[in-house]
Design a protein around this motif. Structure first.
Motif, PDB file in Angstrom:
ATOM      1  N   CYS A 174       0.947  -1.327   0.069  1.00 29.45           N
ATOM      2  CA  CYS A 174      -0.491   0.289  -0.032  1.00 29.45           C
ATOM      3  C   CYS A 174       0.854   1.246   0.177  1.00 29.45           C
ATOM      4  O   CYS A 174       2.209   0.809   1.069  1.00 29.45           O
ATOM      5  CB  CYS A 174      -1.002   0.212   0.907  1.00 29.45           C
ATOM      6  SG  CYS A 174      -1.733  -1.476   1.373  1.00 29.45           S
ATOM      7  N   ILE A 175       0.544   1.814  -1.042  1.00 29.34           N
ATOM      8  CA  ILE A 175       1.514   3.683  -0.929  1.00 29.34           C
ATOM      9  C   ILE A 175      -0.016   4.230  -0.270  1.00 29.34           C
ATOM     10  O   ILE A 175      -1.056   4.559  -0.704  1.00 29.34           O
ATOM     11  CB  ILE A 175       1.485   3.842  -2.079  1.00 29.34           C
ATOM     12  CG1 ILE A 175       2.584   2.712  -2.736  1.00 29.34           C
ATOM     13  CG2 ILE A 175       2.535   5.373  -2.003  1.00 29.34           C
ATOM     14  CD1 ILE A 175       3.841   3.122  -2.079  1.00 29.34           C
ATOM     15  N   ALA A 176       0.622   5.810   0.798  1.00 30.91           N
ATOM     16  CA  ALA A 176      -0.031   7.038   1.322  1.00 30.91           C
ATOM     17  C   ALA A 176       0.900   8.026   0.378  1.00 30.91           C
ATOM     18  O   ALA A 176       2.122   7.686   0.590  1.00 30.91           O
ATOM     19  CB  ALA A 176      -0.203   6.892   2.381  1.00 30.91           C
ATOM     20  N   GLY A 203       0.280  -3.347 -10.434  1.00 26.07           N
ATOM     21  CA  GLY A 203       1.266  -3.512  -9.483  1.00 26.07           C
ATOM     22  C   GLY A 203       2.294  -1.668  -9.405  1.00 26.07           C
ATOM     23  O   GLY A 203       3.001  -1.475  -8.326  1.00 26.07           O
ATOM     24  N   ALA A 204       2.017  -1.297 -10.608  1.00 23.74           N
ATOM     25  CA  ALA A 204       2.745  -0.372 -10.945  1.00 23.74           C
ATOM     26  C   ALA A 204       2.057   1.087  -9.980  1.00 23.74           C
ATOM     27  O   ALA A 204       0.819   0.891  -9.904  1.00 23.74           O
ATOM     28  CB  ALA A 204       3.010   0.334 -12.369  1.00 23.74           C
ATOM     29  N   PHE A 205       2.834   2.064  -9.225  1.00 21.97           N
ATOM     30  CA  PHE A 205       2.045   3.367  -8.866  1.00 21.97           C
ATOM     31  C   PHE A 205       2.413   4.421 -10.055  1.00 21.97           C
ATOM     32  O   PHE A 205       3.278   4.358 -10.254  1.00 21.97           O
ATOM     33  CB  PHE A 205       2.334   3.414  -7.395  1.00 21.97           C
ATOM     34  CG  PHE A 205       1.902   2.473  -6.531  1.00 21.97           C
ATOM     35  CD1 PHE A 205       1.101   2.357  -5.947  1.00 21.97           C
ATOM     36  CD2 PHE A 205       2.313   0.900  -6.544  1.00 21.97           C
ATOM     37  CE1 PHE A 205       0.651   0.899  -4.880  1.00 21.97           C
ATOM     38  CE2 PHE A 205       2.422  -0.207  -5.845  1.00 21.97           C
ATOM     39  CZ  PHE A 205       1.556  -0.226  -5.068  1.00 21.97           C
ATOM     40  N   VAL A 244       4.575  13.850 -12.374  1.00 16.65           N
ATOM     41  CA  VAL A 244       4.158  12.641 -12.365  1.00 16.65           C
ATOM     42  C   VAL A 244       5.001  12.276 -11.421  1.00 16.65           C
ATOM     43  O   VAL A 244       6.846  12.218 -11.728  1.00 16.65           O
ATOM     44  CB  VAL A 244       3.966  12.160 -13.575  1.00 16.65           C
ATOM     45  CG1 VAL A 244       2.916  10.902 -13.903  1.00 16.65           C
ATOM     46  CG2 VAL A 244       2.190  13.007 -13.914  1.00 16.65           C
ATOM     47  N   LEU A 245       4.730  11.377 -11.169  1.00 14.35           N
ATOM     48  CA  LEU A 245       5.967  10.788 -10.302  1.00 14.35           C
ATOM     49  C   LEU A 245       5.564   8.966 -10.810  1.00 14.35           C
ATOM     50  O   LEU A 245       4.585   8.448 -10.563  1.00 14.35           O
ATOM     51  CB  LEU A 245       5.984  10.383  -8.911  1.00 14.35           C
ATOM     52  CG  LEU A 245       7.174  11.705  -8.453  1.00 14.35           C
ATOM     53  CD1 LEU A 245       7.110  11.216  -6.840  1.00 14.35           C
ATOM     54  CD2 LEU A 245       8.280  11.698  -8.992  1.00 14.35           C
ATOM     55  N   LEU A 246       6.157   7.813 -11.119  1.00 13.51           N
ATOM     56  CA  LEU A 246       6.012   6.596 -11.437  1.00 13.51           C
ATOM     57  C   LEU A 246       6.595   5.191 -10.734  1.00 13.51           C
ATOM     58  O   LEU A 246       8.294   5.932 -10.817  1.00 13.51           O
ATOM     59  CB  LEU A 246       6.342   6.336 -12.461  1.00 13.51           C
ATOM     60  CG  LEU A 246       5.870   4.428 -13.792  1.00 13.51           C
ATOM     61  CD1 LEU A 246       4.777   4.008 -13.612  1.00 13.51           C
ATOM     62  CD2 LEU A 246       6.763   4.756 -15.138  1.00 13.51           C
ATOM     63  N   SER A 247       5.916   4.546 -10.299  1.00 13.91           N
ATOM     64  CA  SER A 247       6.868   3.440  -9.792  1.00 13.91           C
ATOM     65  C   SER A 247       6.375   1.862 -10.134  1.00 13.91           C
ATOM     66  O   SER A 247       5.207   1.587 -10.036  1.00 13.91           O
ATOM     67  CB  SER A 247       6.938   3.310  -8.076  1.00 13.91           C
ATOM     68  OG  SER A 247       6.898   2.323  -7.354  1.00 13.91           O
ATOM     69  N   SER A 280      10.416   2.349  -5.359  1.00 16.99           N
ATOM     70  CA  SER A 280      11.109   3.362  -5.841  1.00 16.99           C
ATOM     71  C   SER A 280      10.616   4.039  -6.735  1.00 16.99           C
ATOM     72  O   SER A 280       9.703   3.806  -8.185  1.00 16.99           O
ATOM     73  CB  SER A 280      12.541   2.749  -6.539  1.00 16.99           C
ATOM     74  OG  SER A 280      12.477   1.568  -7.461  1.00 16.99           O
ATOM     75  N   TRP A 281      10.526   5.276  -7.428  1.00 18.68           N
ATOM     76  CA  TRP A 281       9.671   6.223  -7.378  1.00 18.68           C
ATOM     77  C   TRP A 281      10.744   7.154  -8.289  1.00 18.68           C
ATOM     78  O   TRP A 281      12.589   7.720  -8.180  1.00 18.68           O
ATOM     79  CB  TRP A 281       8.763   7.628  -6.703  1.00 18.68           C
ATOM     80  CG  TRP A 281       7.758   6.422  -6.085  1.00 18.68           C
ATOM     81  CD1 TRP A 281       8.311   5.423  -4.998  1.00 18.68           C
ATOM     82  CD2 TRP A 281       6.678   6.695  -6.036  1.00 18.68           C
ATOM     83  NE1 TRP A 281       7.424   5.182  -4.502  1.00 18.68           N
ATOM     84  CE2 TRP A 281       6.356   5.748  -5.042  1.00 18.68           C
ATOM     85  CE3 TRP A 281       6.421   6.961  -6.958  1.00 18.68           C
ATOM     86  CZ2 TRP A 281       4.920   5.180  -5.254  1.00 18.68           C
ATOM     87  CZ3 TRP A 281       5.220   6.549  -7.453  1.00 18.68           C
ATOM     88  CH2 TRP A 281       3.994   6.225  -6.055  1.00 18.68           C
TER      89      TRP A 281
END
Length: 157
Positions: free
Chosen positions: A13-15, A50-52, A61-64, A69-70
């Motif tokens: 989970c990502i906050a 599973g990508a965020f 815009v950030l991608l992980s 790791s972003w």
């Protein structure tokens, strides 16, 4: 204004909590993750693979690919993005100026302003279509609801 969002792509989970950036659970505690920006982040979305994607101030815009790791994605957009959602065809982000952005992979983004909206605050995939909500443009105060089948062509509802 403080806002936070939480998205999960199990087992992670990502906050996303404003200027605090992104955080993930580490054992029984949350840990702040290094983010390649000082910009305030307003929303995060999790794809089924599973990508965020996290979005925020100044078109950030950030991608992980795994949530830990972003990296920053250059979009050429400088308007603040307030919402992002994941669906089966990719991601949609929305923001100031009625802007909508679509990406099939989180790396390449196409944007179009929506003339009916002054600011789009949130977006969601309903299982059948994308829906974005925000403030209407023009002299009349009120809200706007937009819908799209593909995340790129929008209709005022």
């Amino acid at each position: 204004m403080f806002s936070a969002t939480l998205r999960c792509a199990l087992p992670l989970c990502i906050a996303c909590a404003g200027a605090a950036g992104v955080a993930a659970p580490s054992q029984s505690r949350w840990a702040q993750l290094p983010a390649p920006t000082a910009a305030t982040l307003y929303a995060v979305a999790a794809a089924s693979d599973g990508a965020f994607v996290a979005v925020g101030e100044g078109g950030t815009v950030l991608l992980s690919r795994e949530g830990l790791s972003w990296h920053r994605v250059e979009t050429g957009i400088f308007l603040t993005l307030h919402g992002v959602a994941a669906g089966p065809s990719g991601f949609v982000a929305v923001g100031d100026g009625g802007l909508t952005l679509f990406s099939s992979d989180g790396r390449s983004w196409q944007g179009t302003p929506q003339p009916a909206a002054a600011r789009l605050n949130a977006v969601a995939w309903t299982g059948q279509r994308w829906v974005a909500v925000g403030a209407a443009a023009g002299v009349f105060l009120g809200g706007v609801i937009l819908a799209s089948q593909d995340g790129m062509t929008w209709e005022d509802r």
